[in-house]
Write an enzyme that holds these catalytic residues in place. Sequence first.
Site, short mmCIF file in Angstrom:
data_model
loop_
_atom_site.label_atom_id
_atom_site.label_comp_id
_atom_site.label_asym_id
_atom_site.label_seq_id
_atom_site.Cartn_x
_atom_site.Cartn_y
_atom_site.Cartn_z
CG ASP A 33 38.86 89.65 26.78
OD1 ASP A 33 39.91 89.23 26.26
OD2 ASP A 33 38.09 90.45 26.22
N GLY A 36 46.35 89.74 27.12
CA GLY A 36 47.32 90.24 26.14
C GLY A 36 47.50 91.74 26.21
CG HIS A 50 48.01 84.21 28.18
ND1 HIS A 50 46.69 84.60 28.02
CD2 HIS A 50 48.59 84.30 26.96
CE1 HIS A 50 46.49 84.90 26.75
NE2 HIS A 50 47.62 84.73 26.10
CG LEU A 144 33.44 76.40 43.23
CD1 LEU A 144 32.20 77.22 42.88
CD2 LEU A 144 34.64 77.33 43.44
NE ARG A 201 34.48 90.04 27.24
CZ ARG A 201 34.54 89.56 26.01
NH1 ARG A 201 33.49 88.99 25.47
NH2 ARG A 201 35.65 89.61 25.31
#
Length: 259
Positions: A33, A36, A50, A144, A201
């Site tokens: 996150d 933008g 991005h 992985l 996060r």
Amino acid sequence: MLFFKKDKESATQIGPENLDSSLLPRHVAIIMDGNGRWAHEKGLPRAAGHRAGVESLRVAVETCRELGISYLTVYAFSTENWKRPKEEVSVLMNLLVEYLRKELQELHKNGIKINPIGKLDALPKEARRELEIARKKTYRNDRLVLNVALNYGGRLEIVEAVQALAADVVNNKIDLKSIDENVFESYLYTRNMPDPELLIRPSGELRVSNFLLWQLAYTEFWITDIYWPDFRKPHFYKALFEFQNRDRRFGGIKDRSDA
């Protein structure tokens, strides 16, 4: 939960030498996150954020591989992200195709298995094709597992699991009374995988955003205000270090002083 306001400074204090290899999580999940906002603060188009975030994904995969973490699940595109402008959605899908074409050989060489999860049939044809090529090519790799959540929603995953389970009950493939948590988990996208022990996060948001709602029941959260495009190895090491210093009791107590 821990929330670090100065990760750019503090993260540099932690390195792999500070980590206990015997206490590393087997499965890490990341909500990628802040792309933008990163771009906006730099006066750049959102597409630039991005694209910059792709490098952070590359770093995260490399870090997991180097440390021996077995599973990495990244939230790449949610079922709600279709609400974004068409141009931005197009950029994200094109970046996915570009990433797979550029990185597939290297990922395969390093023993990484690409496992897309979500309602994939709604993705553009080119994206579906590249994902299938990557999935087939890396199917036997075991160093992985990289779960890429695309057109993914935690509620949708649970609903689809319930539908599939109910169909098997109706068709007498499974006894209703035999259904328990383990049986239900076998119908999820993450079947045969351990739940994430650590969720990272970035961007300072304090919510799970419809991500792995079943699997996060006892996951440790590490929240940082660093935007995803700025996330690098020192931040990952910091998250792992903090994880290793958590007291994980899973609802129980260790001694009477904890009661």
